[in-house]
Design an enzyme around this catalytic site. Structure first.
Site, PDB file in Angstrom:
ATOM      1  N   ALA A  69       0.805  -1.219   0.000  1.00 32.33           N
ATOM      2  CA  ALA A  69       0.000   0.000   0.000  1.00 32.33           C
ATOM      3  C   ALA A  69       0.841   1.275   0.000  1.00 32.33           C
ATOM      4  O   ALA A  69       0.392   2.301  -0.495  1.00 32.33           O
ATOM      5  CB  ALA A  69      -0.942  -0.008   1.193  1.00 32.33           C
ATOM      6  N   THR A  70       2.057   1.213   0.520  1.00 28.73           N
ATOM      7  CA  THR A  70       2.902   2.413   0.481  1.00 28.73           C
ATOM      8  C   THR A  70       3.175   2.783  -0.969  1.00 28.73           C
ATOM      9  O   THR A  70       3.041   3.945  -1.359  1.00 28.73           O
ATOM     10  CB  THR A  70       4.218   2.174   1.255  1.00 28.73           C
ATOM     11  OG1 THR A  70       3.873   1.886   2.613  1.00 28.73           O
ATOM     12  CG2 THR A  70       5.138   3.386   1.206  1.00 28.73           C
ATOM     13  N   GLN A 176      -6.816  -1.130   5.293  1.00 26.60           N
ATOM     14  CA  GLN A 176      -7.391  -1.703   6.516  1.00 26.60           C
ATOM     15  C   GLN A 176      -8.857  -2.090   6.333  1.00 26.60           C
ATOM     16  O   GLN A 176      -9.440  -2.709   7.217  1.00 26.60           O
ATOM     17  CB  GLN A 176      -7.272  -0.707   7.691  1.00 26.60           C
ATOM     18  CG  GLN A 176      -5.851  -0.406   8.131  1.00 26.60           C
ATOM     19  CD  GLN A 176      -5.168  -1.594   8.830  1.00 26.60           C
ATOM     20  OE1 GLN A 176      -5.803  -2.590   9.200  1.00 26.60           O
ATOM     21  NE2 GLN A 176      -3.865  -1.492   8.992  1.00 26.60           N
ATOM     22  N   SER A 194      -3.248  -4.000   0.374  1.00 25.61           N
ATOM     23  CA  SER A 194      -1.973  -4.608   0.758  1.00 25.61           C
ATOM     24  C   SER A 194      -2.206  -6.043   1.214  1.00 25.61           C
ATOM     25  O   SER A 194      -3.144  -6.310   1.982  1.00 25.61           O
ATOM     26  CB  SER A 194      -1.364  -3.778   1.894  1.00 25.61           C
ATOM     27  OG  SER A 194      -0.123  -4.306   2.250  1.00 25.61           O
ATOM     28  N   HIS A 196      -0.427  -8.133   3.147  1.00 22.70           N
ATOM     29  CA  HIS A 196      -0.090  -8.633   4.489  1.00 22.70           C
ATOM     30  C   HIS A 196      -1.075  -8.205   5.572  1.00 22.70           C
ATOM     31  O   HIS A 196      -0.912  -8.550   6.735  1.00 22.70           O
ATOM     32  CB  HIS A 196       1.359  -8.265   4.860  1.00 22.70           C
ATOM     33  CG  HIS A 196       1.597  -6.807   5.055  1.00 22.70           C
ATOM     34  ND1 HIS A 196       1.609  -6.239   6.298  1.00 22.70           N
ATOM     35  CD2 HIS A 196       1.822  -5.819   4.183  1.00 22.70           C
ATOM     36  CE1 HIS A 196       1.850  -4.939   6.165  1.00 22.70           C
ATOM     37  NE2 HIS A 196       1.981  -4.669   4.888  1.00 22.70           N
ATOM     38  N   THR A 230      10.108  -6.686 -14.094  1.00 25.16           N
ATOM     39  CA  THR A 230       9.552  -8.004 -14.383  1.00 25.16           C
ATOM     40  C   THR A 230       8.305  -8.234 -13.540  1.00 25.16           C
ATOM     41  O   THR A 230       8.352  -8.057 -12.318  1.00 25.16           O
ATOM     42  CB  THR A 230      10.608  -9.091 -14.070  1.00 25.16           C
ATOM     43  OG1 THR A 230      11.771  -8.769 -14.837  1.00 25.16           O
ATOM     44  CG2 THR A 230      10.113 -10.474 -14.424  1.00 25.16           C
ATOM     45  N   CYS A 316       3.818   2.030  11.724  1.00 27.03           N
ATOM     46  CA  CYS A 316       4.636   2.924  10.894  1.00 27.03           C
ATOM     47  C   CYS A 316       4.770   4.320  11.492  1.00 27.03           C
ATOM     48  O   CYS A 316       5.461   5.172  10.947  1.00 27.03           O
ATOM     49  CB  CYS A 316       4.035   3.047   9.495  1.00 27.03           C
ATOM     50  SG  CYS A 316       3.533   1.483   8.820  1.00 27.03           S
TER      51      CYS A 316
HETATM   52  N1  PMP Z   1      -2.328   2.395   4.642  1.00 24.54           N
HETATM   53  C1  PMP Z   1      -2.796   1.906   5.789  1.00 24.54           C
HETATM   54  C2  PMP Z   1      -4.149   2.353   6.275  1.00 24.54           C
HETATM   55  C3  PMP Z   1      -2.038   0.997   6.531  1.00 24.54           C
HETATM   56  O1  PMP Z   1      -2.496   0.500   7.679  1.00 24.54           O
HETATM   57  C4  PMP Z   1      -0.766   0.590   6.038  1.00 24.54           C
HETATM   58  C5  PMP Z   1       0.094  -0.417   6.787  1.00 24.54           C
HETATM   59  N2  PMP Z   1       0.359  -0.084   8.101  1.00 24.54           N
HETATM   60  C6  PMP Z   1      -0.311   1.140   4.841  1.00 24.54           C
HETATM   61  C7  PMP Z   1      -1.120   2.031   4.164  1.00 24.54           C
HETATM   62  C8  PMP Z   1       1.027   0.757   4.247  1.00 24.54           C
HETATM   63  O2  PMP Z   1       0.947  -0.535   3.771  1.00 24.54           O
HETATM   64  P1  PMP Z   1       2.223  -1.396   3.289  1.00 24.54           P
HETATM   65  O3  PMP Z   1       2.875  -1.888   4.538  1.00 24.54           O
HETATM   66  O4  PMP Z   1       1.641  -2.467   2.446  1.00 24.54           O
HETATM   67  O5  PMP Z   1       3.112  -0.491   2.508  1.00 24.54           O
END
Ligand code: PMP
Length: 371
Positions: A69-70, A176, A194, A196, A230, A316
């Site tokens: 997601a980042t 989320q 995302s 994970h 790739t 984060c």
């Molecule tokens: N957006 C939200 C709302 C998140 O909770 C997170 C992960 N903590 C992210 C973005 C970033 O996701 P990723 O770890 O996949 O880069």
């Protein structure tokens, strides 16, 4: 160990991991290569995009796979504003750093950034949004569910307002929200996911992009209009499997988590100095709270000593700073400093909730005696 940090990372589902290993081992070709091995990989890429499109109710060409997601949030914010010469960006104050920081970066490139007011339950104040929207609004970004409090935003209403009152692009961070609330890309330009957070594999994710929304790539070089490099066929397929499972099992998982959240709330409400920051309407997977006079970082450390894993702010966020989310909800500096987060899963057992309650009781007594 009692793991209560599922909003930060979920364990990989063994079925998804097995599926990934099989595909990764059997597909040896580069999906861009013009030979049989390449075509086999390309076939999986195509099938995966079609499956993802079916899950979301969009076209396969509107699906982009990312590292998470980042990357998706950076691509959406920077990519959709690349050809815009300044203008306003509107954000909810509950955005994750991977939305907020690209917006702050764009501020240095000539954009202005405005933050929305929230209602008492954490939802975006739609009157304030209507007031802020103007001709120069380039982009609006709102997390469908935020990572700290678990507030569920009225995404469809926000989208309608944005599209009726402006020409702005609308970005939704669904990281989320996936597997917790229903999602549809209607009137949304970009939406991030995302793996994970939904029992998929680390290092993968997806960005939905409406075909009418112009997007400049972050990565240049080689094949791929939006993401050179790739293609990661097995990882993409594993991501879509995780999304499919999360959506199929959403209601039953939600019900299980709701019961655990209720048990947790009941146990915590016995303590005078505990205040719950997550509104009742939040997703039950996330419970943000604070103990008066005890910093969140201190509580996290004490619980860690008892073998309990929880988070302060989101994983984060930087330690020791007051929570912007609790502040945005009207919390004082002390409340924002004392906040921390429990996040639950359908995998959380009743006995884990009981062990957590016992560990919390010991920490609470010790730390409030000092406070
Ligand atoms: N957006 C939200 C709302 C998140 O909770 C997170 C992960 N903590 C992210 C973005 C970033 O996701 P990723 O770890 O996949 O880069």
């Amino acid at each position: 160990m009692i793991y209560l940090d599922y909003a930060a990372n979920t364990p990989a589902d063994p079925e998804i991991l097995r599926f990934f290993c099989e595909k990764e081992a059997s597909l040896i070709g580069n999906g861009n290569a013009a030979h049989r091995a390449g075509r086999e990989t390309a076939a999986l890429l195509e099938e995966t995009a079609a499956n993802a499109a079916e899950l979301l109710g969009c076209a396969p060409g509107e699906i982009l796979f990312t590292s998470g997601a980042t990357e998706g949030n950076n691509l959406a914010l920077k990519g959709m504003t690349a050809d815009v010469l300044g203008g306003q960006i509107i954000l909810s104050p509950l955005e994750h750093a991977s939305v907020r920081e690209p917006a702050e970066y764009l501020k240095k490139r000539g954009f202005t950034v405005a933050y929305l007011s929230l209602n008492r339950d954490g939802t975006v104040d739609l009157d304030h949004l209507a007031e802020l929207l103007k001709r120069e609004t380039a982009l609006v970004a709102v997390a469908a569910v935020d990572s700290e409090l678990g507030v569920v935003q009225p995404v469809a209403e926000i989208a309608a307002l944005v599209k009726e009152r402006s020409e702005a692009r609308f970005h939704v961070d669904a990281t989320q929200a996936a597997g917790k609330v229903p999602l549809a890309p209607e009137r949304i330009d970009t939406m991030t996911f995302s793996a994970h957070k939904i029992y998929g594999l680390n290092g993968s994710g997806m960005l939905y992009r409406n075909r009418r929304a112009a997007l400049s790539p972050l990565f240049h070089g080689g094949h791929g209009a939006f993401r050179a490099g790739t293609p990661t066929a097995a990882l993409n397929a594993a991501f879509v499997m995780a999304l499919n499972k999360a959506q199929t099992e959403r209601e039953s998982r939600f019900k299980e988590v709701k019961e655990k959240n209720a048990a947790l709330r009941a146990a915590l409400s016995r303590y005078d100095k505990v205040s719950l920051n997550s509104p009742d309407s939040a997703v039950p997977h996330i419970l943000n709270l604070g103990v008066e006079g005890v910093r969140g970082t201190v509580m996290r450390q004490a619980l860690d000593g008892e073998g309990v894993c929880v988070s302060v702010r989101s994983a984060c966020g930087s330690d020791g700073e007051p929570s912007a989310a609790v502040t945005a909800l009207g919390g004082s500096r002390r409340e924002a400093l004392s906040s921390w987060r429990i996040s639950l899963s359908h995998l959380t057992g009743e006995e884990e909730i009981a062990s957590f309650a016992a560990a919390f009781d010991r920490c609470y007594r010790r730390l409030t005696a000092k406070a």
